[in-house]
Write a protein that holds these residues in place. Structure first.
Motif, mmCIF file in Angstrom:
data_model
loop_
_atom_site.group_PDB
_atom_site.id
_atom_site.type_symbol
_atom_site.label_atom_id
_atom_site.label_comp_id
_atom_site.label_asym_id
_atom_site.label_seq_id
_atom_site.Cartn_x
_atom_site.Cartn_y
_atom_site.Cartn_z
ATOM 1 N N VAL A 101 28.483 -7.178 -7.682
ATOM 2 C CA VAL A 101 28.841 -5.932 -7.026
ATOM 3 C C VAL A 101 30.787 -6.066 -7.378
ATOM 4 O O VAL A 101 30.919 -5.030 -7.686
ATOM 5 N N SER A 102 31.262 -6.830 -7.469
ATOM 6 C CA SER A 102 32.692 -7.812 -7.534
ATOM 7 C C SER A 102 32.842 -7.649 -9.579
ATOM 8 O O SER A 102 34.032 -6.323 -9.358
ATOM 9 N N VAL A 103 32.120 -8.147 -9.985
ATOM 10 C CA VAL A 103 32.312 -8.054 -11.666
ATOM 11 C C VAL A 103 32.507 -6.072 -11.872
ATOM 12 O O VAL A 103 33.590 -5.911 -12.372
ATOM 13 N N GLY A 104 31.400 -5.178 -11.269
ATOM 14 C CA GLY A 104 31.129 -3.985 -11.662
ATOM 15 C C GLY A 104 32.515 -3.509 -11.044
ATOM 16 O O GLY A 104 33.703 -2.096 -11.813
ATOM 17 N N VAL A 105 33.233 -3.633 -9.511
ATOM 18 C CA VAL A 105 34.036 -2.890 -8.914
ATOM 19 C C VAL A 105 35.532 -3.647 -9.676
ATOM 20 O O VAL A 105 36.431 -2.448 -9.791
ATOM 21 N N THR A 106 35.908 -4.386 -10.379
ATOM 22 C CA THR A 106 36.483 -4.638 -10.815
ATOM 23 C C THR A 106 36.889 -4.567 -12.848
ATOM 24 O O THR A 106 37.940 -4.243 -13.438
ATOM 25 N N LEU A 107 35.869 -4.489 -13.791
ATOM 26 C CA LEU A 107 35.757 -3.780 -14.163
ATOM 27 C C LEU A 107 36.170 -2.103 -15.115
ATOM 28 O O LEU A 107 36.957 -2.004 -15.107
ATOM 29 N N ALA A 108 35.713 -1.483 -13.458
ATOM 30 C CA ALA A 108 36.082 -0.121 -13.336
ATOM 31 C C ALA A 108 37.137 -0.056 -13.207
ATOM 32 O O ALA A 108 37.478 0.814 -13.671
ATOM 33 N N GLY A 109 37.602 -0.451 -12.299
ATOM 34 C CA GLY A 109 39.049 -0.307 -11.524
ATOM 35 C C GLY A 109 39.833 -0.859 -12.825
ATOM 36 O O GLY A 109 41.004 0.396 -12.606
ATOM 37 N N THR A 110 39.502 -1.798 -13.224
ATOM 38 C CA THR A 110 41.148 -2.451 -14.032
ATOM 39 C C THR A 110 41.311 -0.908 -15.003
ATOM 40 O O THR A 110 42.270 -0.453 -15.296
ATOM 41 N N LEU A 111 39.722 -1.378 -15.962
ATOM 42 C CA LEU A 111 39.956 0.733 -16.431
ATOM 43 C C LEU A 111 40.846 1.597 -16.006
ATOM 44 O O LEU A 111 41.749 1.757 -16.912
ATOM 45 N N PHE A 112 40.108 1.885 -15.095
ATOM 46 C CA PHE A 112 40.613 3.341 -14.341
ATOM 47 C C PHE A 112 42.274 2.813 -14.078
ATOM 48 O O PHE A 112 43.113 4.065 -14.549
ATOM 49 N N VAL A 116 45.619 4.629 -16.052
ATOM 50 C CA VAL A 116 46.475 6.193 -15.657
ATOM 51 C C VAL A 116 48.196 5.728 -15.653
ATOM 52 O O VAL A 116 48.881 6.373 -15.596
ATOM 53 N N SER A 117 47.956 4.164 -15.584
ATOM 54 C CA SER A 117 49.103 3.600 -14.817
ATOM 55 C C SER A 117 50.647 3.614 -17.299
ATOM 56 O O SER A 117 50.810 3.811 -16.686
ATOM 57 N N VAL A 118 48.852 3.562 -17.992
ATOM 58 C CA VAL A 118 49.819 3.922 -19.128
ATOM 59 C C VAL A 118 50.516 4.972 -19.421
ATOM 60 O O VAL A 118 51.412 5.507 -20.500
ATOM 61 N N LEU A 119 49.513 5.739 -18.809
ATOM 62 C CA LEU A 119 49.637 7.050 -19.382
ATOM 63 C C LEU A 119 50.793 7.378 -18.506
ATOM 64 O O LEU A 119 51.832 8.933 -18.989
ATOM 65 N N LEU A 166 33.398 4.119 -5.292
ATOM 66 C CA LEU A 166 35.247 4.553 -4.735
ATOM 67 C C LEU A 166 36.027 4.381 -3.709
ATOM 68 O O LEU A 166 37.081 4.797 -4.094
ATOM 69 N N ALA A 167 35.715 3.895 -2.409
ATOM 70 C CA ALA A 167 36.156 3.288 -1.664
ATOM 71 C C ALA A 167 37.763 2.333 -2.247
ATOM 72 O O ALA A 167 38.261 1.532 -1.519
ATOM 73 N N LEU A 168 36.528 1.728 -2.709
ATOM 74 C CA LEU A 168 37.571 0.424 -3.438
ATOM 75 C C LEU A 168 38.018 0.427 -4.427
ATOM 76 O O LEU A 168 38.948 -0.902 -4.908
ATOM 77 N N ILE A 169 37.835 0.730 -5.188
ATOM 78 C CA ILE A 169 39.087 1.526 -6.979
ATOM 79 C C ILE A 169 39.966 2.996 -6.082
ATOM 80 O O ILE A 169 41.390 2.465 -6.303
ATOM 81 N N LEU A 170 40.022 4.255 -5.383
ATOM 82 C CA LEU A 170 40.690 4.546 -5.764
ATOM 83 C C LEU A 170 42.195 4.741 -4.761
ATOM 84 O O LEU A 170 43.254 4.574 -4.938
ATOM 85 N N PRO A 171 42.044 4.102 -3.244
ATOM 86 C CA PRO A 171 43.380 3.987 -2.168
ATOM 87 C C PRO A 171 44.138 3.173 -2.775
ATOM 88 O O PRO A 171 45.085 3.127 -2.688
ATOM 89 N N LEU A 225 45.544 -8.002 -16.559
ATOM 90 C CA LEU A 225 45.446 -9.108 -15.231
ATOM 91 C C LEU A 225 45.952 -8.778 -14.159
ATOM 92 O O LEU A 225 44.720 -9.244 -13.246
ATOM 93 N N PHE A 226 47.011 -8.571 -14.067
ATOM 94 C CA PHE A 226 47.240 -8.409 -12.296
ATOM 95 C C PHE A 226 46.382 -7.553 -11.871
ATOM 96 O O PHE A 226 45.662 -7.702 -10.825
ATOM 97 N N TYR A 227 45.914 -5.769 -12.709
ATOM 98 C CA TYR A 227 44.542 -5.557 -11.761
ATOM 99 C C TYR A 227 44.025 -5.797 -11.506
ATOM 100 O O TYR A 227 42.350 -6.022 -10.808
ATOM 101 N N ALA A 228 43.257 -6.666 -12.777
ATOM 102 C CA ALA A 228 41.723 -7.534 -12.273
ATOM 103 C C ALA A 228 41.639 -8.512 -11.388
ATOM 104 O O ALA A 228 40.557 -8.943 -10.599
ATOM 105 N N VAL A 229 43.023 -9.231 -11.068
ATOM 106 C CA VAL A 229 43.037 -10.724 -10.609
ATOM 107 C C VAL A 229 42.921 -9.542 -8.974
ATOM 108 O O VAL A 229 42.459 -10.001 -7.574
#
Length: 315
Positions: A101-112, A116-119, A166-171, A225-229
């Protein structure tokens, strides 16, 4: 007697038979041997203070129950090294599921978050973009004012995100500080280079993908790295928005183990029968939680100085 002839500022002043350098601030002087030795001692003590607790955690996680009982708790000297705790943790059950779960949330959340941050940062770095100044002021305001915990919880609840990943990523998906660092770096790229690409018919997305991002690898690596950590280490959102124990990430399972609230499925019986030490299991989960960050950090370390300093000093 030879008269002293003053020279312009920054030039040596000629004295009797020699050239004397102008006085410099103390911090620009070459350190003395005692100063070098003192700095080395302070750095060595700081490294020891960081590495020694990590050493105890790793050694204890690799120790048998007999070695832990003999040491009376935490083990400092390796003895009866065994990987039983890691084998049990990775053989399936709640800990393995939480790690996935942590690996999946980290990968999906960091990519998202990076997308958004780069754009957002690229749009704000172009002075001619529509409403960029007002959007920048709005983002800056969120760094100093926030709605608070209860309104955020009610918003997540009203959106139907309870017991959802999504509650672990969007907020916590966007960090204004990271956007400002990216924006500062993008503003340092030569405008002539972007204008020439635009003359050749390239659009904004093509310019961003083919020119801006390749030139910004250092800052992109650091912010990633900041987002992933942040996602890997996050536990508070899961404790608020997740009620299903099977959905908890690794950090929350580690908290349960450390607080001895309950043993993961498959480990409780092994601890009761004496095959495993509960302390060894706790330390093993801590090592599993720290390992990804410890492995990835050295590869991004060389980008920190260039990425963060260059992005921070640009307006």
């Amino acid at each position: 007697m030879t008269a002293v002839i003053d020279k312009p500022a920054g030039r040596p002043v000629r004295g009797p038979g020699r050239w004397a350098a102008p006085p410099r601030p103390a911090w620009e002087e070459k350190p003395s041997p005692a100063g070098v030795a003192g700095k080395g001692l302070v750095l060595a003590l700081a490294c020891l203070g960081i590495l020694f607790p990590l050493w105890i955690v790793v050694v204890t996680s690799l120790s048998s129950r007999a070695a832990i009982d003999e040491a009376g708790g935490l083990v400092m000297i390796p003895k009866d090294v065994t990987f039983v705790a890691y084998q049990e943790l990775l053989s399936g059950g709640q800990v393995t599921r939480a790690a996935m779960v942590s690996v999946g949330v980290t990968l999906a959340g960091t990519l998202f978050s990076m997308a958004v941050s780069v754009l957002c940062a690229y749009g704000l770095s172009r002075s001619g973009s529509l409403g960029h100044r007002w959007i920048l002021m709005l983002l800056l305001a969120t760094m100093f004012f926030s709605a608070g915990l209860i309104p955020t919880y009610l918003l997540v609840q009203s959106l139907g995100l309870m017991d959802s990943y999504l509650a672990l990523i969007l907020p916590s998906a966007i960090s204004v500080f990271n956007i400002l660092v990216l924006r500062g770096f993008f503003m340092g790229i030569s405008p002539e280079l972007i204008d020439s690409a635009r003359i050749d018919g390239a659009g904004d997305l093509r310019i961003l993908w083919r020119i801006v991002l390749p030139l910004s690898r250092a800052v992109v690596a650091v912010i990633t790295l900041f987002y992933a950590v942040g996602y890997w280490s996050a536990w508070f959102n899961a404790s608020l928005y997740l009620n299903d124990q099977d959905m908890l990430p690794l950090q929350n399972v580690m908290i349960q183990l450390v607080q001895k609230q309950e043993a993961p499925v498959g480990l409780g019986q092994a601890i009761k029968t004496g095959e495993l030490s509960g302390l060894a299991v706790q330390m093993a989960v801590m090592v599993m939680a720290l390992l990804p960050v410890a492995v990835l950090s050295p590869f991004v370390q060389r980008h920190f100085r260039k990425g963060m300093l260059t992005g921070a000093v640009k307006g």
